[in-house]
Design a protein around this motif. Structure first.
Motif, PDB file in Angstrom:
ATOM      1  N   VAL A   1      11.702 -39.929  12.204  1.00 60.02           N
ATOM      2  CA  VAL A   1      12.522 -38.798  11.749  1.00 60.02           C
ATOM      3  C   VAL A   1      13.953 -38.964  12.247  1.00 60.02           C
ATOM      4  N   LYS A   2      14.092 -39.227  13.525  1.00 60.98           N
ATOM      5  CA  LYS A   2      15.435 -39.418  14.093  1.00 60.98           C
ATOM      6  C   LYS A   2      16.141 -40.599  13.418  1.00 60.98           C
ATOM      7  N   TYR A   3      15.415 -41.690  13.248  1.00 62.19           N
ATOM      8  CA  TYR A   3      15.975 -42.887  12.626  1.00 62.19           C
ATOM      9  C   TYR A   3      16.490 -42.573  11.222  1.00 62.19           C
ATOM     10  N   SER A   4      15.712 -41.821  10.448  1.00 58.65           N
ATOM     11  CA  SER A   4      16.071 -41.518   9.064  1.00 58.65           C
ATOM     12  C   SER A   4      17.342 -40.701   8.983  1.00 58.65           C
ATOM     13  N   VAL A   5      17.478 -39.716   9.849  1.00 59.45           N
ATOM     14  CA  VAL A   5      18.666 -38.861   9.839  1.00 59.45           C
ATOM     15  C   VAL A   5      19.879 -39.636  10.371  1.00 59.45           C
ATOM     16  N   ASP A   6      19.679 -40.375  11.446  1.00 57.33           N
ATOM     17  CA  ASP A   6      20.791 -41.126  12.040  1.00 57.33           C
ATOM     18  C   ASP A   6      21.346 -42.174  11.075  1.00 57.33           C
ATOM     19  N   ARG A   7      20.473 -42.813  10.280  1.00 57.09           N
ATOM     20  CA  ARG A   7      20.963 -43.874   9.394  1.00 57.09           C
ATOM     21  C   ARG A   7      21.782 -43.289   8.233  1.00 57.09           C
ATOM     22  N   ILE A   8      21.507 -42.058   7.834  1.00 63.43           N
ATOM     23  CA  ILE A   8      22.324 -41.417   6.798  1.00 63.43           C
ATOM     24  C   ILE A   8      23.768 -41.356   7.255  1.00 63.43           C
ATOM     25  N   ARG A   9      23.962 -40.961   8.498  1.00 60.32           N
ATOM     26  CA  ARG A   9      25.331 -40.836   9.017  1.00 60.32           C
ATOM     27  C   ARG A   9      25.924 -42.205   9.350  1.00 60.32           C
ATOM     28  N   ALA A  10      25.087 -43.126   9.796  1.00 63.15           N
ATOM     29  CA  ALA A  10      25.592 -44.460  10.137  1.00 63.15           C
ATOM     30  C   ALA A  10      26.050 -45.207   8.888  1.00 63.15           C
ATOM     31  N   ILE A  11      25.300 -45.093   7.821  1.00 60.16           N
ATOM     32  CA  ILE A  11      25.660 -45.768   6.570  1.00 60.16           C
ATOM     33  C   ILE A  11      26.796 -45.041   5.874  1.00 60.16           C
ATOM     34  N   ASP A  12      26.734 -43.718   5.870  1.00 60.75           N
ATOM     35  CA  ASP A  12      27.783 -42.883   5.272  1.00 60.75           C
ATOM     36  C   ASP A  12      28.166 -43.407   3.882  1.00 60.75           C
ATOM     37  N   ALA A  13      27.171 -43.569   3.035  1.00 61.95           N
ATOM     38  CA  ALA A  13      27.399 -44.099   1.690  1.00 61.95           C
ATOM     39  C   ALA A  13      28.320 -43.174   0.900  1.00 61.95           C
ATOM     40  N   PRO A  14      29.205 -43.728   0.075  1.00 57.90           N
ATOM     41  CA  PRO A  14      30.141 -42.898  -0.690  1.00 57.90           C
ATOM     42  C   PRO A  14      29.459 -41.835  -1.530  1.00 57.90           C
ATOM     43  N   SER A  15      28.297 -42.153  -2.093  1.00 55.18           N
ATOM     44  CA  SER A  15      27.568 -41.176  -2.908  1.00 55.18           C
ATOM     45  C   SER A  15      26.390 -40.581  -2.155  1.00 55.18           C
ATOM     46  N   GLY A  16      26.378 -40.785  -0.837  1.00 52.33           N
ATOM     47  CA  GLY A  16      25.251 -40.343  -0.027  1.00 52.33           C
ATOM     48  C   GLY A  16      25.391 -38.921   0.489  1.00 52.33           C
ATOM     49  N   PRO A  17      24.362 -38.425   1.189  1.00 51.92           N
ATOM     50  CA  PRO A  17      24.289 -37.033   1.608  1.00 51.92           C
ATOM     51  C   PRO A  17      24.794 -36.743   3.013  1.00 51.92           C
ATOM     52  N   ALA A  18      25.600 -37.644   3.596  1.00 47.37           N
ATOM     53  CA  ALA A  18      26.068 -37.412   4.969  1.00 47.37           C
ATOM     54  C   ALA A  18      26.812 -36.087   5.086  1.00 47.37           C
ATOM     55  N   GLY A  19      27.469 -35.657   4.014  1.00 48.25           N
ATOM     56  CA  GLY A  19      28.202 -34.395   4.056  1.00 48.25           C
ATOM     57  C   GLY A  19      27.333 -33.188   4.315  1.00 48.25           C
ATOM     58  N   LEU A  20      26.032 -33.299   4.055  1.00 50.31           N
ATOM     59  CA  LEU A  20      25.129 -32.180   4.339  1.00 50.31           C
ATOM     60  C   LEU A  20      24.914 -31.984   5.835  1.00 50.31           C
ATOM     61  N   LEU A  21      25.246 -32.988   6.622  1.00 51.42           N
ATOM     62  CA  LEU A  21      24.943 -32.967   8.059  1.00 51.42           C
ATOM     63  C   LEU A  21      26.163 -32.637   8.909  1.00 51.42           C
ATOM     64  N   GLY A  22      27.112 -31.931   8.324  1.00 53.53           N
ATOM     65  CA  GLY A  22      28.333 -31.615   9.054  1.00 53.53           C
ATOM     66  C   GLY A  22      28.116 -30.781  10.298  1.00 53.53           C
ATOM     67  N   SER A  23      27.056 -29.978  10.324  1.00 57.67           N
ATOM     68  CA  SER A  23      26.823 -29.125  11.495  1.00 57.67           C
ATOM     69  C   SER A  23      25.922 -29.785  12.534  1.00 57.67           C
ATOM     70  N   LEU A  24      25.467 -31.000  12.265  1.00 58.47           N
ATOM     71  CA  LEU A  24      24.563 -31.680  13.199  1.00 58.47           C
ATOM     72  C   LEU A  24      25.346 -32.464  14.243  1.00 58.47           C
ATOM     73  N   ASP A  25      25.043 -32.220  15.495  1.00 52.13           N
ATOM     74  CA  ASP A  25      25.646 -32.992  16.582  1.00 52.13           C
ATOM     75  C   ASP A  25      24.805 -34.230  16.871  1.00 52.13           C
ATOM     76  N   ARG A  26      23.520 -34.029  17.141  1.00 54.52           N
ATOM     77  CA  ARG A  26      22.657 -35.165  17.475  1.00 54.52           C
ATOM     78  C   ARG A  26      21.196 -34.768  17.270  1.00 54.52           C
ATOM     79  N   VAL A  27      20.357 -35.805  17.208  1.00 54.23           N
ATOM     80  CA  VAL A  27      18.910 -35.616  17.097  1.00 54.23           C
ATOM     81  C   VAL A  27      18.273 -36.161  18.370  1.00 54.23           C
ATOM     82  N   GLU A  28      17.417 -35.370  18.990  1.00 54.66           N
ATOM     83  CA  GLU A  28      16.701 -35.784  20.190  1.00 54.66           C
ATOM     84  C   GLU A  28      15.204 -35.730  19.928  1.00 54.66           C
ATOM     85  N   ILE A  29      14.451 -36.598  20.567  1.00 56.59           N
ATOM     86  CA  ILE A  29      12.999 -36.582  20.410  1.00 56.59           C
ATOM     87  C   ILE A  29      12.336 -36.557  21.785  1.00 56.59           C
ATOM     88  N   ARG A  30      11.157 -35.989  21.811  1.00 59.85           N
ATOM     89  CA  ARG A  30      10.325 -35.975  23.010  1.00 59.85           C
ATOM     90  C   ARG A  30       8.930 -36.412  22.611  1.00 59.85           C
TER      91      ARG A  30
END
Length: 525
Positions: A117-146
């Motif tokens: 889950v963390k990997y999937s969300v982090d890669r959206i922002r890392a790739i930041d594709a021009p037509s991708g959905p990174a803009g939906l994650l503007g309020s996200l600071d970070r993802v943590e897992i336990r």
């Protein structure tokens, strides 16, 4: 007899946007029928990688990938899917926790854990594709897992809409073993954990879906397999439906075909007519010297006759729209009608004259040929006629197929261009936030600081969305005053199906994405 008027009732609001019937047009049937149900649509995916898509590709993603939360039939708020529970853990809406179901696996057998889950969300922002959905994650600071099951989303500001973001197919969970962390997957295959596996895919032609036996989630699959066929236009799709080559149409029915289905009696076909929240609008690019001038944009707004477009082009299968937020959503206004009223050439000429513009304004309007239905070209021809008949404009029309069209508007090549919008989630926020800010879904920066820095953050602090009307009304008025975006019409959802298909009335989620698992064949009336 063709039974649309006798048996179907219109949807009254977004709260009931999944299509509803007044009697058993779509009756219960045999969920174990193994013959694939064939669905036709004119909306083909642009990609198979969730990190690259903020568009109609989501319609396929919803059925082959899985998200932490989604929309079970009848729900308008996100409910757990890959997760067994999710909730904000603080009163400020800044920490969102999800606990995963135990034993989750991707279709190929790989384990699905919190790390995926963390990997999937982090890669959206890392790739930041021009037509991708990174803009939906503007309020996200970070993802943590336990451990393997607990995921915490730490937000940089209160955001009551964040669960809706997680419910979008943009947040599809992918296997870290198969999807590169910083680049898109381009081998044409898919490994998801959704209700179906993608057995075969031919770009622009078809997608073959089969039941994923490893799926764990809320979807109660009522069929074993679905084949989605992609058509270039409505006429070919309806011809296939009448020939029984497909069982159901989803998106892309042209107005003329809808009217023909309504007017001609048939014992073999049925039509569902339901409320929709998809919209059509024009975008003005400030890089163009004419489109950058407020007087020019306001003059276009004063001339355009939405009712004529709805009637002449779409045969009243769409409704005129006077705000970027459609009817049926909390906060909807009629700002463009309130400010501009009916089309008025004399008033339009005055706007230009007062700005010192005396000659005809040259504008080039762009549209896509294969994304929003067969009437798009006719719509832009009608816009050209209206603007040129006013004596105030000289219009050039240009078009491209969707794949190259997207590249063009992202590069800022188009002075004025048409877009459609199918909601990511059923909230007024999603009809404002994606279009404003330096980085937005249009590739055309629109700072709008009052909206982005004050009104949207204030609205997202409020969990009760009925209490954010004031903020959305002001935001819509700013959009009217700037006239950077010009709403044209709001669509309705039409599903045409063979008489032996059931489940169509339940198959659309609040974002009007079809949940293929609801479809099945009847055993009897």
């Amino acid at each position: 007899m063709f039974n649309r008027n006798r048996c179907l009732r219109h949807l009254a609001a977004i709260a009931s946007i999944s299509l509803v019937t007044g009697c058993a047009v779509f009756s219960d049937g045999d969920p174990n029928s193994e013959e694939p149900i064939v669905v036709g649509t004119t909306s083909a995916p642009s990609t198979l990688d969730p990190a690259a898509a903020w568009d109609g590709s989501w319609e396929l993603f919803r059925n082959i990938y899985q998200t932490l939360v989604a929309y079970p039939n009848g729900s308008t708020t996100p409910q757990p899917d890959a997760a067994k529970r999710c909730a904000f853990t603080d009163g400020s809406n800044r920490t969102y926790h999800c606990a995963l179901r135990s034993g989750l696996r991707f279709a190929d057998g790989d384990p699905l854990t919190a790390e995926a889950v963390k990997y999937s969300v982090d890669r959206i922002r890392a790739i930041d594709a021009p037509s991708g959905p990174a803009g939906l994650l503007g309020s996200l600071d970070r993802v943590e897992i336990r451990g393997d099951h607990d995921v915490y989303f730490r937000l940089n500001q209160p955001d009551a809409t964040f669960p809706f973001v997680l419910a979008t197919p943009a947040m599809s969970i992918v296997d870290p073993r198969d999807y590169p962390a910083r680049s898109l997957r381009e081998d044409g295959t898919v490994h998801g954990s959704g209700p179906y596996e993608l057995r075969a895919y031919e770009e622009g032609k078809k997608a073959e879906l089969v039941r994923n036996d490893r799926y764990q989630g809320f979807a109660d699959r009522r069929n074993e397999a679905v084949t989605i066929r992609y058509f270039q236009n409505s006429a070919a799709m309806v011809k296939a439906l009448r020939a029984k080559d497909i069982d159901l149409t989803y998106r892309g029915l042209a107005a003329g075909d809808i009217i023909a289905l309504q007017d001609h009696q048939s014992q073999d076909l049925q039509l569902v007519d339901g409320a929709g929240t998809d919209i059509s609008y024009l975008v003005f690019n400030p890089k163009d010297p004419w489109a950058d001038r407020l007087a020019v944009r306001k003059t276009v707004a004063q001339v355009v006759d939405r009712a004529a477009i709805a009637h002449k082009v779409y045969k009243d299968t769409v409704d005129p729209l006077y705000s970027m937020v459609p009817k049926g959503l909390t906060g909807h206004t009629t700002g463009f009608f309130d400010d501009f009223g009916e089309p008025d050439v004399a008033r339009a000429r005055t706007i230009l004259t007062e700005a010192g513009i005396t000659g005809r304004v040259p504008l080039t309007l762009w549209y896509t040929t294969d994304r929003y239905g067969s009437e798009t070209a006719k719509e832009f021809q009608e816009l050209k006629r209206q603007l040129e008949d006013s004596g105030l404009f000289r219009i050039t029309l240009k078009s491209r197929p969707w794949k190259t069209y997207v590249v063009g508007y992202q590069k800022g090549e188009y002075p004025v261009f048409g877009r459609g919008w199918f909601p990511d989630f059923p909230d007024a926020d999603n009809f404002i936030a994606p279009f404003v800010g330096e980085q937005n879904a249009l590739g055309t920066p629109y700072p709008a600081p009052r909206i982005t820095k004050e009104l949207l953050p204030a609205s997202r602090r409020e969990s009760d969305r009925a209490n954010v009307v004031k903020q959305f009304e002001e935001a819509q008025q700013i959009l009217v005053d700037d006239a950077r975006l010009l709403p044209l019409w709001q669509g309705r959802q039409y599903v045409a199906a063979s008489d032996d298909i059931s489940g169509g009335e339940r198959a659309l989620d609040p974002s009007t994405i079809m949940m293929m698992w609801e479809l099945h064949r009847k055993t009897s009336w």
